[in-house]
Design an enzyme around this catalytic site. Structure first.
Site, PDB file in Angstrom:
ATOM      1  N   SER A 189       0.824  -1.202   0.000  1.00  0.00           N
ATOM      2  CA  SER A 189       0.000   0.000   0.000  1.00  0.00           C
ATOM      3  C   SER A 189       0.865   1.262   0.000  1.00  0.00           C
ATOM      4  CB  SER A 189      -0.943  -0.069   1.213  1.00  0.00           C
ATOM      5  OG  SER A 189      -1.855   0.974   1.190  1.00  0.00           O
ATOM      6  N   ASP A 342     -10.046  -2.481  -5.601  1.00  0.00           N
ATOM      7  CA  ASP A 342      -9.134  -1.606  -4.861  1.00  0.00           C
ATOM      8  C   ASP A 342      -8.990  -0.299  -5.635  1.00  0.00           C
ATOM      9  OD1 ASP A 342      -7.078  -0.369  -3.520  1.00  0.00           O
ATOM     10  OD2 ASP A 342      -5.561  -1.879  -3.988  1.00  0.00           O
ATOM     11  N   HIS A 372      -8.373  -4.137  -1.159  1.00  0.00           N
ATOM     12  CA  HIS A 372      -7.154  -3.533  -0.647  1.00  0.00           C
ATOM     13  C   HIS A 372      -6.842  -4.063   0.768  1.00  0.00           C
ATOM     14  CE1 HIS A 372      -4.053  -0.488  -0.723  1.00  0.00           C
ATOM     15  NE2 HIS A 372      -4.334  -0.213   0.530  1.00  0.00           N
TER      16      HIS A 372
END
Ligand SMILES: *[C@@H]1O[C@H](CO)[C@@H](O)[C@H](O)[C@H]1NC(C)=O
Ligand SMILES: *[C@@H]1O[C@H](CO)[C@@H](O)[C@H](O)[C@H]1NC(C)=O
Ligand SMILES: *[C@@H]1O[C@H](CO)[C@@H](O)[C@H](O)[C@H]1NC(C)=O
Length: 398
Positions: A189, A342, A372
């Site tokens: 991320s 995501d 995500h």
């Protein structure tokens, strides 16, 4: 039913309606996602409200409510875990206990959490690092970096860069028994953003003799220029949510809320920087099936004043997708995970295209029913599979 319980019921239904998002039909455990969504949405709404009342900063309040569990550095039967510092940056190091004749692989892991909500002590990061160290028989370094909302870019980048450089020193690698030819840089991320940015820079750093052999990016965020990609449009209601995402991006530079509004309306690129848009042009960089019915809208350009005020906005260390092809060609072998549901999906997909076009060897694992942060969700078959695919790739390529 009394009047009071009737009101309560109506309130309950309204709240449920407000926070309910239908999960993607192919998601393995829809209830888990419904619950996660409802929780996150409630937290975001509440934090907005509390901030509006002037009681608490939005980011600090979310940090408290999310309450990401932290764990001390506890060794187990297989792995010795220690907290230490690399170049003044706190890190956690995982070393297998078993004797090894050969030097080990080294993994330098950069955690996610929107540069805000996690640390090297977060349980999810601890579990993944411990697991990797054990299964891969590798030394894993889990680096901290100073967080939002107190610290802004480039502090996060610099902390990670300085700690990685320390790790890559001959004496340090020798101390931990790491093979300098077998070092991997991994990030998820916002940590994937930092990993991609850091690896681009370290390759040209004459002070750093040893370079990472591979990079692995899990659902990374890789650009701030276009907040209107198909994945932004399709997944604004799944974690980490468009509203929170844009707030975090904005806070990466400043606490000034007007910047957030500009980014939200996608008007933060001034016309004199329009040549950069080709690096993040999803209309040309995404595989067709991800574009589907989406139309690449003409931009409304932002003011040059904005860029004067926030010169870092278009920095390549912020948006690794802005690197030119020459730079990309020098990058190491890459493993990228993207998830269909995501908001950052298209960042990852565009990087895959650009790296492949530049001739870099890329293994791309697209998780069709993924959201995500998948690696931090426990108990899902898909997470288990994804971790094992990643592990076999490391075994083969690092
Ligand atoms: C330690 O390694 C053994 C053998 O691989 C394994 O069975 C055990 O589960 C590991 N312990 C932990 C805490 O991971
Ligand atoms: C984006 O790509 C499309 C299709 O290749 C092209 O027509 C358009 O001019 C590009 N726009 C920018 C800003 O690069
Ligand atoms: C974008 O601008 C070009 C040239 O000004 C025009 O031909 C095109 O129709 C516009 N596209 C959209 C989606 O508005």
């Amino acid at each position: 039913m009394g009047r009071k319980s009737l009101y309560l019921l109506i309130l309950g239904v309204l709240v449920a309606y407000y926070v309910y998002t239908p999960p993607p039909s192919d998601f393995e455990d829809p209830w888990k996602l419904i619950w996660l969504n409802a929780k996150m949405k409630t937290i975001i709404h509440l934090a907005n409200f509390i901030e509006l009342l002037g009681l608490y900063n939005f980011m600090d309040f979310i940090k408290i409510l999310l309450h990401v569990k932290e764990v001390p550095p506890i060794s187990d039967e297989n792995i010795t875990v220690t907290d230490t510092t690399f170049n003044h940056i706190p890190v956690r190091v995982y070393v297998p206990k078993k004797q090894s004749k050969a030097l080990r692989r080294g993994i330098f892991y950069i955690h996610g959490g929107g540069w805000t909500f996690e640390s090297a002590a977060s349980q999810n990061n601890d579990l993944l690092s411990r697991w990797t160290a054990d299964r891969l028989d590798a030394v894993v370094v889990l680096s901290n970096y100073r967080l939002l909302p107190k610290y802004h870019f480039p502090i996060q980048f610099e902390d990670v860069y300085n700690s990685l450089k320390w790790f890559l020193r001959k004496e340090v690698l020798a101390k931990y028994g790491v093979n300098p030819e077998r070092i991997g840089l991994v990030g998820s991320s916002s940590g994937g953003n930092l990993a991609a940015a850091v690896v681009q820079k370290i390759l040209d750093d004459p002070e750093s003799k040893f370079k990472p052999k591979i990079q692995s990016l899990f659902y990374p965020t890789l650009q701030i220029l276009d907040m209107d990609t198909p994945s932004h449009r399709e997944n604004s209601n799944f974690p980490p949510f468009r509203q929170l995402t844009v707030r975090l991006w904005s806070e990466y530079f400043s606490t000034d809320r007007s910047l957030e509004k500009t980014i939200l309306s996608n008007q933060h690129v001034p016309v004199e920087s329009s040549h950069l848009l080709k690096f993040v042009n999803w209309s040309s960089l995404l595989p067709k099936r991800f574009i589907k019915g989406h139309v690449y809208n003409n931009r409304t350009y932002g003011s040059s004043e904005l860029l004067k005020k926030y010169p870092d906005l278009l920095d390549v260390r912020v948006s690794p997708l802005l690197a030119d092809d020459k730079k990309l060609r020098s990058l190491p072998q890459t493993y990228i995970i993207t998830c269909q549901h995501d908001i950052f999906r298209d960042d990852g997909l565009m990087y895959v295209t650009r790296l492949q076009n530049a001739g870099v060897s890329v293994t791309h694992n697209h998780i069709e029913n993924g959201i995500h942060g998948l690696l931090s969700l426990s108990g899902l078959k898909i997470t288990h599979k994804m971790k094992n695919q990643y592990l076999s790739w490391l075994r083969e390529n690092l």
